[in-house]
Scaffold this motif. Structure first.
Motif, PDB file in Angstrom:
ATOM      1  N   CYS A 149       0.862  -1.193   0.000  1.00  0.00           N
ATOM      2  CA  CYS A 149       0.000   0.000   0.000  1.00  0.00           C
ATOM      3  C   CYS A 149       0.890   1.233   0.000  1.00  0.00           C
ATOM      4  O   CYS A 149       1.825   1.319   0.802  1.00  0.00           O
ATOM      5  CB  CYS A 149      -0.909  -0.010   1.233  1.00  0.00           C
ATOM      6  SG  CYS A 149      -1.860   1.517   1.451  1.00  0.00           S
ATOM      7  N   LEU A 150       0.609   2.161  -0.902  1.00  0.00           N
ATOM      8  CA  LEU A 150       1.378   3.400  -1.014  1.00  0.00           C
ATOM      9  C   LEU A 150       0.438   4.576  -0.766  1.00  0.00           C
ATOM     10  O   LEU A 150      -0.542   4.768  -1.492  1.00  0.00           O
ATOM     11  CB  LEU A 150       2.009   3.504  -2.401  1.00  0.00           C
ATOM     12  CG  LEU A 150       2.776   4.780  -2.739  1.00  0.00           C
ATOM     13  CD1 LEU A 150       3.948   4.995  -1.779  1.00  0.00           C
ATOM     14  CD2 LEU A 150       3.266   4.729  -4.185  1.00  0.00           C
ATOM     15  N   THR A 151       0.725   5.349   0.262  1.00  0.00           N
ATOM     16  CA  THR A 151      -0.150   6.453   0.640  1.00  0.00           C
ATOM     17  C   THR A 151       0.685   7.614   1.138  1.00  0.00           C
ATOM     18  O   THR A 151       1.911   7.545   1.183  1.00  0.00           O
ATOM     19  CB  THR A 151      -1.174   5.996   1.702  1.00  0.00           C
ATOM     20  OG1 THR A 151      -2.143   7.031   1.906  1.00  0.00           O
ATOM     21  CG2 THR A 151      -0.503   5.653   3.022  1.00  0.00           C
ATOM     22  N   GLY A 152       0.019   8.695   1.523  1.00  0.00           N
ATOM     23  CA  GLY A 152       0.734   9.837   2.068  1.00  0.00           C
ATOM     24  C   GLY A 152      -0.027  11.122   1.846  1.00  0.00           C
ATOM     25  O   GLY A 152      -1.225  11.128   1.542  1.00  0.00           O
ATOM     26  N   SER A 153       0.687  12.224   1.980  1.00  0.00           N
ATOM     27  CA  SER A 153       0.104  13.563   1.851  1.00  0.00           C
ATOM     28  C   SER A 153      -0.453  13.787   0.452  1.00  0.00           C
ATOM     29  O   SER A 153       0.067  13.268  -0.531  1.00  0.00           O
ATOM     30  CB  SER A 153       1.183  14.596   2.160  1.00  0.00           C
ATOM     31  OG  SER A 153       0.773  15.898   1.778  1.00  0.00           O
ATOM     32  N   ASP A 154      -1.486  14.629   0.397  1.00  0.00           N
ATOM     33  CA  ASP A 154      -2.078  14.965  -0.898  1.00  0.00           C
ATOM     34  C   ASP A 154      -1.342  16.116  -1.591  1.00  0.00           C
ATOM     35  O   ASP A 154      -1.687  16.472  -2.715  1.00  0.00           O
ATOM     36  CB  ASP A 154      -3.553  15.333  -0.723  1.00  0.00           C
ATOM     37  CG  ASP A 154      -3.763  16.530   0.207  1.00  0.00           C
ATOM     38  OD1 ASP A 154      -2.873  16.813   1.036  1.00  0.00           O
ATOM     39  OD2 ASP A 154      -4.817  17.178   0.114  1.00  0.00           O
TER      40      ASP A 154
ATOM     41  N   PRO B  17      -0.227   2.566  -7.576  1.00  0.00           N
ATOM     42  CA  PRO B  17      -1.241   3.578  -7.262  1.00  0.00           C
ATOM     43  C   PRO B  17      -0.943   4.258  -5.924  1.00  0.00           C
ATOM     44  O   PRO B  17      -0.561   3.602  -4.955  1.00  0.00           O
ATOM     45  CB  PRO B  17      -2.546   2.773  -7.184  1.00  0.00           C
ATOM     46  CG  PRO B  17      -2.276   1.510  -7.919  1.00  0.00           C
ATOM     47  CD  PRO B  17      -0.812   1.219  -7.743  1.00  0.00           C
ATOM     48  N   TYR B  18      -1.111   5.574  -5.895  1.00  0.00           N
ATOM     49  CA  TYR B  18      -0.848   6.377  -4.700  1.00  0.00           C
ATOM     50  C   TYR B  18      -2.168   6.881  -4.131  1.00  0.00           C
ATOM     51  O   TYR B  18      -3.002   7.413  -4.865  1.00  0.00           O
ATOM     52  CB  TYR B  18       0.048   7.559  -5.077  1.00  0.00           C
ATOM     53  CG  TYR B  18       0.432   8.458  -3.923  1.00  0.00           C
ATOM     54  CD1 TYR B  18       1.300   8.024  -2.938  1.00  0.00           C
ATOM     55  CD2 TYR B  18      -0.080   9.755  -3.830  1.00  0.00           C
ATOM     56  CE1 TYR B  18       1.674   8.854  -1.887  1.00  0.00           C
ATOM     57  CE2 TYR B  18       0.281  10.600  -2.785  1.00  0.00           C
ATOM     58  CZ  TYR B  18       1.158  10.141  -1.816  1.00  0.00           C
ATOM     59  OH  TYR B  18       1.522  10.972  -0.779  1.00  0.00           O
TER      60      TYR B  18
END
Length: 198
Positions: free
Chosen positions: A44-49, A65-66
């Motif tokens: 899973c790749l996530t973080g600040s917008d 996908p982010y």
């Protein structure tokens, strides 16, 4: 069967404002450096917008996908946004904030407890995902909060060094320990484009 869980905490790549040592909060500035792909691929790749985090994720993990989330944004620096230490050093309120960020906040900006609460809300959302590894691309402030809550050793907020492009790998021996909000069992600082095993 391996039941471990790994979390990567990554600060975005350098921006021109970082080079000028400015406080960059919600200003949507681009990075001014590039890098090759990371030596690992999270589930899973996530973080600040904000743009600088989305760009960093694209360089490090092309094709993955982010998931952008405002919970992982930097603090809102209010009247101190894009200012430098030299701009602010005569401000008594600023000097109090440098000495104890939980006791003061930028005029018109975000209190530390508000920043901390939203970062931890974002973290709790991730704990519900049934994956074995997550990478969070974020900013200096949120990264220090994450490390302060998750690392085996306790340090002050400014006790963590998180330069642009900094990457920490945190591992829990059992994913249940991660889900139950326990501190990780192992932490290491790794090169941003190196193998996770180095």
């Amino acid at each position: 069967m391996d039941d471990s869980f790994v979390l990567y905490v990554i600060r975005h790549l350098e921006t021109a404002a970082n080079r000028e040592r400015r406080y960059v909060g919600w200003s949507d500035v681009p990075v001014c450096t590039e890098t090759g792909p990371a030596g690992f691929f999270p589930d899973c790749l996530t973080g600040s917008d904000l743009l600088r985090c989305r760009q960093t994720a694209g360089f490090l993990f092309p094709g993955i996908p982010y998931e952008p989330h405002p919970e992982f944004r930097e603090a809102d620096f209010g009247a101190w946004e894009m200012k430098t230490y030299d701009d602010l050093k005569a401000d008594v309120r600023y000097r109090r904030w440098i000495n104890e960020p939980t006791a003061e906040h930028p005029p018109g900006g975000e209190r530390f407890d508000v920043l901390e609460d939203r970062v931890l809300r974002g973290l709790d959302r991730l704990r519900k995902q049934k994956v074995r590894s997550v990478a969070i691309v974020t900013h200096g402030g949120p990264a220090r909060i994450l490390l302060g809550h998750l690392a085996p050793e306790r340090r002050s907020f400014f006790g963590w060094s998180v330069p642009p492009g900094g990457l920490y790998r945190l591992e829990w021996s059992h994913r249940r320990s991660w889900e139950e909000r326990n501190r990780c069992t192992f932490i290491s600082e790794v090169p941003i484009t190196g193998s996770e095993n180095t």
